[in-house]
Design a protein around this motif. Structure first.
Motif, short mmCIF file in Angstrom:
data_model
loop_
_atom_site.label_atom_id
_atom_site.label_comp_id
_atom_site.label_asym_id
_atom_site.label_seq_id
_atom_site.Cartn_x
_atom_site.Cartn_y
_atom_site.Cartn_z
N LEU A 6 53.18 39.14 54.07
CA LEU A 6 53.53 38.22 52.98
C LEU A 6 52.61 37.00 53.01
O LEU A 6 52.10 36.57 51.96
CB LEU A 6 54.99 37.78 53.11
N GLY A 7 52.35 36.46 54.18
CA GLY A 7 51.45 35.31 54.31
C GLY A 7 50.03 35.66 53.89
O GLY A 7 49.36 34.88 53.20
N TYR A 12 45.81 35.22 49.91
CA TYR A 12 44.81 35.88 49.06
C TYR A 12 44.96 35.43 47.61
O TYR A 12 43.98 35.09 46.95
CB TYR A 12 44.96 37.39 49.16
N VAL A 13 46.19 35.41 47.11
CA VAL A 13 46.43 35.02 45.72
C VAL A 13 46.04 33.57 45.50
O VAL A 13 45.33 33.25 44.53
CB VAL A 13 47.91 35.26 45.33
N LEU A 14 46.44 32.69 46.37
CA LEU A 14 46.11 31.27 46.20
C LEU A 14 44.61 31.04 46.36
O LEU A 14 44.02 30.26 45.61
CB LEU A 14 46.89 30.43 47.21
N GLY A 19 39.33 29.97 43.96
CA GLY A 19 37.95 30.43 43.83
C GLY A 19 37.56 30.61 42.38
O GLY A 19 36.44 30.26 41.97
N ARG A 20 38.46 31.14 41.58
CA ARG A 20 38.17 31.34 40.16
C ARG A 20 38.00 30.01 39.44
O ARG A 20 37.10 29.85 38.61
CB ARG A 20 39.30 32.16 39.52
N GLU A 21 38.84 29.04 39.76
CA GLU A 21 38.73 27.72 39.14
C GLU A 21 37.39 27.07 39.50
O GLU A 21 36.73 26.48 38.64
CB GLU A 21 39.89 26.84 39.58
N ARG A 22 36.97 27.20 40.76
CA ARG A 22 35.68 26.64 41.18
C ARG A 22 34.53 27.35 40.48
O ARG A 22 33.57 26.73 40.04
CB ARG A 22 35.55 26.75 42.70
#
Length: 60
Positions: A6-7, A12-14, A19-22
């Protein structure tokens, strides 16, 4: 074991979202730079000089 998975999934999602925003931020900056009139002028100048140096180019 479940908590570890879960962690990892949450990290990975966060991380992907950050990464996409950057990536989008860098992409916007690159487009702004490429569209800047000074950069366009320099690119035209370089293109003209390279064209002059190409073999077989005849001066007009």
């Amino acid at each position: 074991m479940f908590r570890l998975l879960l962690g990892a999934a949450l990290g990975y999602v966060l991380g992907s979202r950050a990464g996409r925003e950057r990536y989008e931020q860098i992409k916007r900056a690159a487009v702004r730079t490429a569209d800047h009139p000074a950069v366009q002028g320099a690119a035209g100048f370089v293109q003209a000089k390279v064209t002059e140096l190409l073999p077989g180019h005849k001066a007009s």
